[in-house]
Design a protein around this motif. Structure first.
Motif, PDB file in Angstrom:
ATOM      1  N   ASP A  17       0.740  -1.240   0.102  1.00 32.82           N
ATOM      2  CA  ASP A  17       0.009   0.020   0.068  1.00 32.82           C
ATOM      3  C   ASP A  17       0.811   1.176   0.064  1.00 32.82           C
ATOM      4  OD1 ASP A  17      -2.049  -1.760   0.120  1.00 32.82           O
ATOM      5  OD2 ASP A  17      -2.570  -1.370   2.166  1.00 32.82           O
ATOM      6  N   GLY A  18       1.852   1.315  -0.627  1.00 36.72           N
ATOM      7  CA  GLY A  18       2.951   2.238  -0.977  1.00 36.72           C
ATOM      8  C   GLY A  18       3.992   2.711   0.364  1.00 36.72           C
ATOM      9  N   ILE A  19       3.687   1.598   1.248  1.00 32.21           N
ATOM     10  CA  ILE A  19       4.792   1.666   2.292  1.00 32.21           C
ATOM     11  C   ILE A  19       5.784   0.917   2.278  1.00 32.21           C
ATOM     12  CG2 ILE A  19       4.754   1.596   4.871  1.00 32.21           C
ATOM     13  CD1 ILE A  19       1.688   2.155   4.898  1.00 32.21           C
ATOM     14  N   ALA A  20       7.073   1.452   2.490  1.00 33.11           N
ATOM     15  CA  ALA A  20       8.236   0.477   2.295  1.00 33.11           C
ATOM     16  C   ALA A  20       8.248  -0.406   3.815  1.00 33.11           C
ATOM     17  CB  ALA A  20       9.378   1.240   2.295  1.00 33.11           C
ATOM     18  N   ILE A  21       8.205  -1.688   3.636  1.00 34.20           N
ATOM     19  CA  ILE A  21       8.192  -2.568   4.773  1.00 34.20           C
ATOM     20  C   ILE A  21       9.494  -3.573   4.790  1.00 34.20           C
ATOM     21  CG2 ILE A  21       5.665  -2.491   4.914  1.00 34.20           C
ATOM     22  CD1 ILE A  21       5.542  -5.281   3.855  1.00 34.20           C
ATOM     23  N   GLY A  22      10.089  -3.572   3.925  1.00 34.72           N
ATOM     24  CA  GLY A  22      11.367  -4.499   3.906  1.00 34.72           C
ATOM     25  C   GLY A  22      12.143  -4.672   2.554  1.00 34.72           C
ATOM     26  N   GLY A  23      13.067  -5.743   2.716  1.00 34.18           N
ATOM     27  CA  GLY A  23      13.707  -5.974   1.352  1.00 34.18           C
ATOM     28  C   GLY A  23      14.082  -7.336   0.936  1.00 34.18           C
ATOM     29  N   ILE A  24      14.535  -7.560  -0.180  1.00 35.42           N
ATOM     30  CA  ILE A  24      15.049  -8.815  -0.565  1.00 35.42           C
ATOM     31  C   ILE A  24      16.466  -8.887  -1.124  1.00 35.42           C
ATOM     32  CG2 ILE A  24      14.588 -11.038  -1.911  1.00 35.42           C
ATOM     33  CD1 ILE A  24      11.662 -10.123  -2.007  1.00 35.42           C
ATOM     34  N   ALA A  25      17.559  -9.495  -0.362  1.00 35.06           N
ATOM     35  CA  ALA A  25      18.937  -9.265  -0.856  1.00 35.06           C
ATOM     36  C   ALA A  25      19.345 -10.664  -1.377  1.00 35.06           C
ATOM     37  CB  ALA A  25      19.865  -8.765   0.300  1.00 35.06           C
ATOM     38  N   ASN A  26      20.126 -10.585  -2.569  1.00 37.02           N
ATOM     39  CA  ASN A  26      20.749 -11.615  -3.022  1.00 37.02           C
ATOM     40  C   ASN A  26      21.841 -12.508  -2.228  1.00 37.02           C
ATOM     41  OD1 ASN A  26      21.165 -13.511  -5.466  1.00 37.02           O
ATOM     42  ND2 ASN A  26      23.126 -12.651  -5.302  1.00 37.02           N
ATOM     43  N   SER A  27      21.933 -13.589  -2.246  1.00 37.43           N
ATOM     44  CA  SER A  27      23.069 -14.287  -1.578  1.00 37.43           C
ATOM     45  C   SER A  27      23.310 -15.494  -2.698  1.00 37.43           C
ATOM     46  CB  SER A  27      22.594 -15.058  -0.207  1.00 37.43           C
ATOM     47  OG  SER A  27      23.531 -16.081   0.209  1.00 37.43           O
ATOM     48  N   ASP A  28      24.935 -15.766  -2.596  1.00 33.02           N
ATOM     49  CA  ASP A  28      25.415 -16.634  -3.466  1.00 33.02           C
ATOM     50  C   ASP A  28      25.335 -18.080  -3.114  1.00 33.02           C
ATOM     51  OD1 ASP A  28      26.188 -14.756  -5.470  1.00 33.02           O
ATOM     52  OD2 ASP A  28      27.990 -14.628  -4.520  1.00 33.02           O
ATOM     53  N   ALA A  29      25.060 -18.275  -1.711  1.00 33.45           N
ATOM     54  CA  ALA A  29      24.702 -19.509  -1.028  1.00 33.45           C
ATOM     55  C   ALA A  29      23.199 -19.846  -1.515  1.00 33.45           C
ATOM     56  CB  ALA A  29      24.950 -19.401   0.309  1.00 33.45           C
ATOM     57  N   THR A  30      23.303 -21.248  -1.716  1.00 29.80           N
ATOM     58  CA  THR A  30      21.879 -21.728  -2.148  1.00 29.80           C
ATOM     59  C   THR A  30      21.156 -22.758  -1.203  1.00 29.80           C
ATOM     60  OG1 THR A  30      22.919 -23.662  -3.208  1.00 29.80           O
ATOM     61  CG2 THR A  30      22.762 -21.809  -4.709  1.00 29.80           C
ATOM     62  N   ASP A  31      21.791 -23.047  -0.187  1.00 32.52           N
ATOM     63  CA  ASP A  31      21.244 -23.918   1.016  1.00 32.52           C
ATOM     64  C   ASP A  31      20.324 -23.389   2.073  1.00 32.52           C
ATOM     65  OD1 ASP A  31      23.511 -22.959   2.118  1.00 32.52           O
ATOM     66  OD2 ASP A  31      24.142 -24.599   2.894  1.00 32.52           O
ATOM     67  N   ASP A  32      20.696 -22.078   2.106  1.00 35.71           N
ATOM     68  CA  ASP A  32      19.552 -21.320   3.333  1.00 35.71           C
ATOM     69  C   ASP A  32      19.070 -20.007   2.809  1.00 35.71           C
ATOM     70  OD1 ASP A  32      20.280 -22.950   5.650  1.00 35.71           O
ATOM     71  OD2 ASP A  32      22.230 -22.559   5.480  1.00 35.71           O
ATOM     72  N   ASN A  33      17.957 -19.821   3.426  1.00 35.97           N
ATOM     73  CA  ASN A  33      17.133 -18.734   2.957  1.00 35.97           C
ATOM     74  C   ASN A  33      16.382 -18.195   4.101  1.00 35.97           C
ATOM     75  OD1 ASN A  33      15.848 -17.163   0.582  1.00 35.97           O
ATOM     76  ND2 ASN A  33      14.074 -18.086   1.778  1.00 35.97           N
ATOM     77  N   TYR A  34      16.559 -17.174   4.650  1.00 35.07           N
ATOM     78  CA  TYR A  34      16.194 -16.586   5.975  1.00 35.07           C
ATOM     79  C   TYR A  34      15.504 -15.194   6.067  1.00 35.07           C
ATOM     80  CZ  TYR A  34      17.051 -20.908   8.550  1.00 35.07           C
ATOM     81  OH  TYR A  34      17.187 -22.180   8.666  1.00 35.07           O
TER      82      TYR A  34
END
Length: 281
Positions: free
Chosen positions: A83-100
């Motif tokens: 709704d137009g409000i910034a609430i977070g981000g998504i950052a790239n990682s080269d590792a493929t076994d974990d995602n948090y």
């Protein structure tokens, strides 16, 4: 032995997250400010970043699941808006076994928070260091192995988010011993422990002044390592969990009655990043 294995795994996860943030904070990416409010809310979780090996795929998953508007902000980092409000981000990682999902807790002084943390059993995985427009931050692993960030924004913290579908709600630390780890978080974040009755059960949480900040919960089983978890408000927990499955995710805990009413469920995206769905009464 189980505890040692869990801590070992969390050590590897922490290094993965650090690698992801280092990539996101490289010279090619200008980390955006989290707010321009000029106001600060020390002790509160003010931001959440997903560290993932597939920014584009995760953006599609969460955009469809929660109705988030996710916009590329630089090479390896995208900004989440609702709704137009910034609430977070998504950052790239080269590792493929974990995602948090990584929560960022506002503190008055990052260097002081890191010094107190490392002096009381924590590990500094990244920083303290300046993160461009974002301000100054650090990535820490608490004494039980749960990973979180601390930040002093350059231009202020976001205000409380609306309690509406698609917005973040509460955050908790799932610990090996909630009572033992409470003094650690008090020293690092400037919060104080408190309890309240929820559904007839005494619930331990940290407060910033008179305002609840985040919860402390004993992990549900030895199979679950110490970790931070974040809630997302949804209109229908069962329908959202089903949609997560359709999008390639997993349902880790089926919808059930939540403490204090409402319905909760635990889901994970297709790479492993998990959130708790919270449907109000």
């Amino acid at each position: 032995m189980t505890r040692l294995k869990s801590l070992s795994r969390r050590s590897m996860i922490g290094l993965t997250l650090a690698a992801g943030l280092l990539a996101a904070c490289s010279a090619d990416v200008e980390m955006p400010a989290i707010s321009s409010s000029g106001d600060y809310r020390p002790g509160q979780v003010v931001w959440r970043d997903l560290i993932t090996p597939d920014v584009a795929g995760a953006s599609e998953f969460y955009g469809q699941l929660f109705g988030w508007d996710i916009r590329v902000a630089g090479d390896g980092y995208s900004l989440i808006l609702k709704d137009g409000i910034a609430i977070g981000g998504i950052a790239n990682s080269d590792a493929t076994d974990d995602n948090y999902w990584l929560p960022l807790v506002s503190v008055n002084n990052v260097d002081g928070a890191v010094a107190r943390a490392t002096g009381n059993g924590a590990t500094a995985l990244l920083g303290p260091e300046d993160l461009g427009a974002r301000g100054r931050g650090a990535l820490l692993r608490d004494p039980d192995g749960a990973t979180f960030g601390v930040v002093r924004s350059a231009t202020g913290d976001p205000a409380d988010l609306p309690e509406k579908p698609g917005f973040w709600g509460w955050s908790e630390v799932w610990s090996l011993d909630k009572t033992a780890v409470a003094p650690f978080y008090a020293m690092v974040t400037g919060t104080v422990p408190a309890t309240r009755q929820i559904g007839g059960v005494s619930y331990l949480h940290m407060k910033s002044g008179d305002t609840p900040a985040f919860g402390l919960v004993d992990r549900p089983s030895e199979a679950v390592p110490a970790t931070w978890v974040n809630y997302v408000h949804v209109a229908d927990a069962a329908a959202t969990a089903a949609r997560a499955l359709e999008l390639g995710g997993r349902v880790l805990a089926e919808p059930t009655d939540g403490p204090g009413g409402g319905t909760v469920a635990v889901i994970a995206d297709k790479w492993g990043g998990g959130v708790i769905l919270r449907q109000e009464k």
